[in-house]
Design a protein around this motif. Structure first.
Motif, PDB file in Angstrom:
ATOM      1  N   ARG A  53      59.938  40.085  42.481  1.00 12.99           N
ATOM      2  CA  ARG A  53      61.264  40.312  41.923  1.00 12.99           C
ATOM      3  C   ARG A  53      61.722  41.727  42.234  1.00 12.99           C
ATOM      4  N   THR A  54      63.005  41.874  42.561  1.00 12.75           N
ATOM      5  CA  THR A  54      63.596  43.172  42.840  1.00 12.75           C
ATOM      6  C   THR A  54      64.807  43.370  41.946  1.00 12.75           C
ATOM      7  N   ILE A  55      64.837  44.493  41.226  1.00 14.06           N
ATOM      8  CA  ILE A  55      65.968  44.849  40.373  1.00 14.06           C
ATOM      9  C   ILE A  55      66.650  46.046  41.000  1.00 14.06           C
ATOM     10  N   HIS A  56      67.892  45.859  41.424  1.00 10.53           N
ATOM     11  CA  HIS A  56      68.625  46.922  42.097  1.00 10.53           C
ATOM     12  C   HIS A  56      69.296  47.848  41.091  1.00 10.53           C
ATOM     13  N   GLN A  57      69.696  49.013  41.585  1.00 11.83           N
ATOM     14  CA  GLN A  57      70.294  50.021  40.725  1.00 11.83           C
ATOM     15  C   GLN A  57      71.577  49.526  40.073  1.00 11.83           C
ATOM     16  N   ASP A  58      72.323  48.664  40.765  1.00 13.54           N
ATOM     17  CA  ASP A  58      73.589  48.175  40.222  1.00 13.54           C
ATOM     18  C   ASP A  58      73.407  47.035  39.228  1.00 13.54           C
ATOM     19  N   GLY A  59      72.160  46.678  38.930  1.00 13.97           N
ATOM     20  CA  GLY A  59      71.885  45.622  37.967  1.00 13.97           C
ATOM     21  C   GLY A  59      71.688  44.250  38.580  1.00 13.97           C
ATOM     22  N   SER A  60      71.968  44.082  39.858  1.00 20.98           N
ATOM     23  CA  SER A  60      71.737  42.795  40.512  1.00 20.98           C
ATOM     24  C   SER A  60      70.237  42.579  40.697  1.00 20.98           C
ATOM     25  N   GLU A  61      69.848  41.328  40.798  1.00 18.60           N
ATOM     26  CA  GLU A  61      68.432  40.983  40.904  1.00 18.60           C
ATOM     27  C   GLU A  61      68.219  39.890  41.935  1.00 18.60           C
ATOM     28  N   GLU A  62      67.037  39.921  42.521  1.00 13.81           N
ATOM     29  CA  GLU A  62      66.616  38.872  43.446  1.00 13.81           C
ATOM     30  C   GLU A  62      65.173  38.521  43.120  1.00 13.81           C
ATOM     31  N   ALA A  63      64.847  37.255  43.193  1.00 18.00           N
ATOM     32  CA  ALA A  63      63.465  36.857  42.924  1.00 18.00           C
ATOM     33  C   ALA A  63      63.102  35.630  43.748  1.00 18.00           C
ATOM     34  N   HIS A  64      61.846  35.588  44.137  1.00 15.71           N
ATOM     35  CA  HIS A  64      61.285  34.415  44.799  1.00 15.71           C
ATOM     36  C   HIS A  64      59.983  34.071  44.091  1.00 15.71           C
ATOM     37  N   LYS A  65      59.770  32.796  43.834  1.00 15.80           N
ATOM     38  CA  LYS A  65      58.585  32.382  43.102  1.00 15.80           C
ATOM     39  C   LYS A  65      57.983  31.132  43.729  1.00 15.80           C
ATOM     40  N   GLU A  66      56.666  31.088  43.759  1.00 16.04           N
ATOM     41  CA  GLU A  66      55.955  29.929  44.310  1.00 16.04           C
ATOM     42  C   GLU A  66      54.786  29.556  43.420  1.00 16.04           C
ATOM     43  N   SER A 287      66.362  44.085  33.285  1.00 17.25           N
ATOM     44  CA  SER A 287      67.409  45.054  33.559  1.00 17.25           C
ATOM     45  C   SER A 287      68.316  45.253  32.355  1.00 17.25           C
ATOM     46  N   GLY A 288      67.887  44.689  31.231  1.00 17.37           N
ATOM     47  CA  GLY A 288      68.699  44.825  30.025  1.00 17.37           C
ATOM     48  C   GLY A 288      69.929  43.959  30.079  1.00 17.37           C
ATOM     49  N   GLY A 289      69.949  42.944  30.971  1.00 15.61           N
ATOM     50  CA  GLY A 289      71.166  42.168  31.150  1.00 15.61           C
ATOM     51  C   GLY A 289      71.301  41.026  30.182  1.00 15.61           C
ATOM     52  N   ASP A 290      70.264  40.222  29.999  1.00 15.79           N
ATOM     53  CA  ASP A 290      70.387  39.010  29.230  1.00 15.79           C
ATOM     54  C   ASP A 290      69.492  39.064  28.012  1.00 15.79           C
ATOM     55  N   SER A 291      70.053  38.812  26.861  1.00 16.29           N
ATOM     56  CA  SER A 291      69.251  38.753  25.655  1.00 16.29           C
ATOM     57  C   SER A 291      68.258  37.625  25.771  1.00 16.29           C
ATOM     58  N   GLY A 292      67.015  37.902  25.507  1.00 17.92           N
ATOM     59  CA  GLY A 292      65.999  36.867  25.582  1.00 17.92           C
ATOM     60  C   GLY A 292      65.415  36.738  26.956  1.00 17.92           C
ATOM     61  N   GLY A 293      65.993  37.353  27.951  1.00 22.05           N
ATOM     62  CA  GLY A 293      65.438  37.251  29.295  1.00 22.05           C
ATOM     63  C   GLY A 293      65.684  35.888  29.900  1.00 22.05           C
ATOM     64  N   ARG A 294      65.819  35.833  31.195  1.00 15.50           N
ATOM     65  CA  ARG A 294      65.862  34.539  31.855  1.00 15.50           C
ATOM     66  C   ARG A 294      64.471  34.231  32.310  1.00 15.50           C
TER      67      ARG A 294
END
Length: 324
Positions: A53-66, A287-294
């Motif tokens: 997972r990558t959390i960018h400075q602007d708050g955007s995120e990218e993730a890959h999971k297997e 990133s402090g974006g979503d309450s409860g986390g995704r």
């Protein structure tokens, strides 16, 4: 690197390791690599789940999971991208691919969610299921939730025999409303057309028994489990086998486990990695974006705040360093 572990009621164990780091090339971005190894009561590896997972400075995120099985074969893979559109509205795009190496059954799903400024959330999705024997089911739909708690959803599912089921559901914030279901055969003939009420039980779960739509309210027998899935069957499992989700998130007999494995966990959904409470719900809360986390997997999401979310049963602690 930090390592934590937990044990399931069956004697299975889940060992989770996490490494958080930044790179000299992009020191403003934060990277988090996690791995969860699921072993049975005899210590044999059942499956392994890895996430980058990558959390960018602007708050955007990218993730890959297997997730890989004991033989190292990839049975699940998924990607999620979070950001904002040109109007500044939060967007989330998700894809999932699941494959049963034994039967050849596959599932492919894509979702696009927009959180609008007026408090409305809109989700569109499409899915394709192949049982490995040439029987294909395709479905798509949309769900809209407004700031007042009202919800409307529509789904269209075409089965292997050519029949199409179209379901439209509207409910208020109390979970009361109607569900309209139309079944059409491959020649365009209407086989059935019904409208039924939707209401919540005294225990807060929905008692509707119609197929289709989002399971909040639940549109399949058994009631809503609170995970808010949006597959054509509404339930956490794809509904390809009797009994729904077996609680393991496996691929046996066409049961792919939790359908909407990206949504916040409630401690019961196993989702992507199929291991109960195996991972902390830190996706998005990071990133402090979503309450409860995704929760890009299982486990109970923590509270998101400016410093990131808390974990689930395996509450995470991290060390941060630079990696070239």
């Amino acid at each position: 690197m930090n390592i934590s572990g937990s044990s399931g009621a069956s004697g299975d164990t889940y060992t989770r390791s996490e490494h958080e780091y930044r790179t000299p090339q992009a020191p403003q971005d934060r990277h988090v690599d996690t791995q969860t190894v699921h072993r049975d009561g005899n210590g044999q590896v059942v499956d392994t789940t890895s996430e980058r997972r990558t959390i960018h400075q602007d708050g955007s995120e990218e993730a890959h999971k297997e997730r890989t099985d004991a033989q190292g074969r990839v049975t699940h893979s998924g990607d999620e991208t979070k950001g904002r559109d040109s109007e500044g509205q939060k967007t989330t795009d998700r894809t999932e691919h699941a494959h049963d190496p034994q039967t050849g059954a596959t599932r492919d799903r894509a979702e696009h969610t927009v959180e609008r400024r007026d408090g409305t959330t809109e989700k569109q999705w499409q899915e394709r299921n192949d049982d490995g024997s040439g029987n294909i089911e395709e479905s798509h739909g949309a769900t809209v939730n407004d700031k007042d708690g009202n919800e409307s959803s529509s789904t269209s599912t075409t089965s292997a025999n050519g029949d199409t089921t179209i379901t439209t559901t509207t409910t208020d914030k109390e979970g009361n409303g109607t569900v309209h279901t139309t079944v059409i055969d491959g020649n365009g003939n209407v086989l059935s057309d019904t409208t039924e009420p939707v209401s919540e039980n005294s225990d807060g779960t929905d008692d509707s028994t119609d197929a289709g739509g989002d399971d909040s309210p639940d549109l399949v027998a058994g009631g809503d489990d609170g995970t808010g899935d949006d597959g054509p069957d509404g339930d956490d499992s794809p509904g390809l086998v009797a009994g729904g989700d077996d609680g393991r998130g496996d691929l046996a007999s066409g049961d792919f486990g939790d359908r909407d494995y990206f949504d916040p966990g409630d401690g019961r959904q196993d989702g992507f990695e199929g291991s109960e409470n195996a991972e902390s719900g830190s996706y998005g809360g990071e990133s402090g974006g979503d309450s409860g986390g995704r929760d890009f997997g299982g486990g109970e999401g923590g509270e998101g705040d400016g410093e990131g979310g808390g974990g689930g049963d395996n509450a995470r602690s991290t060390s941060t360093g630079f990696r070239g």
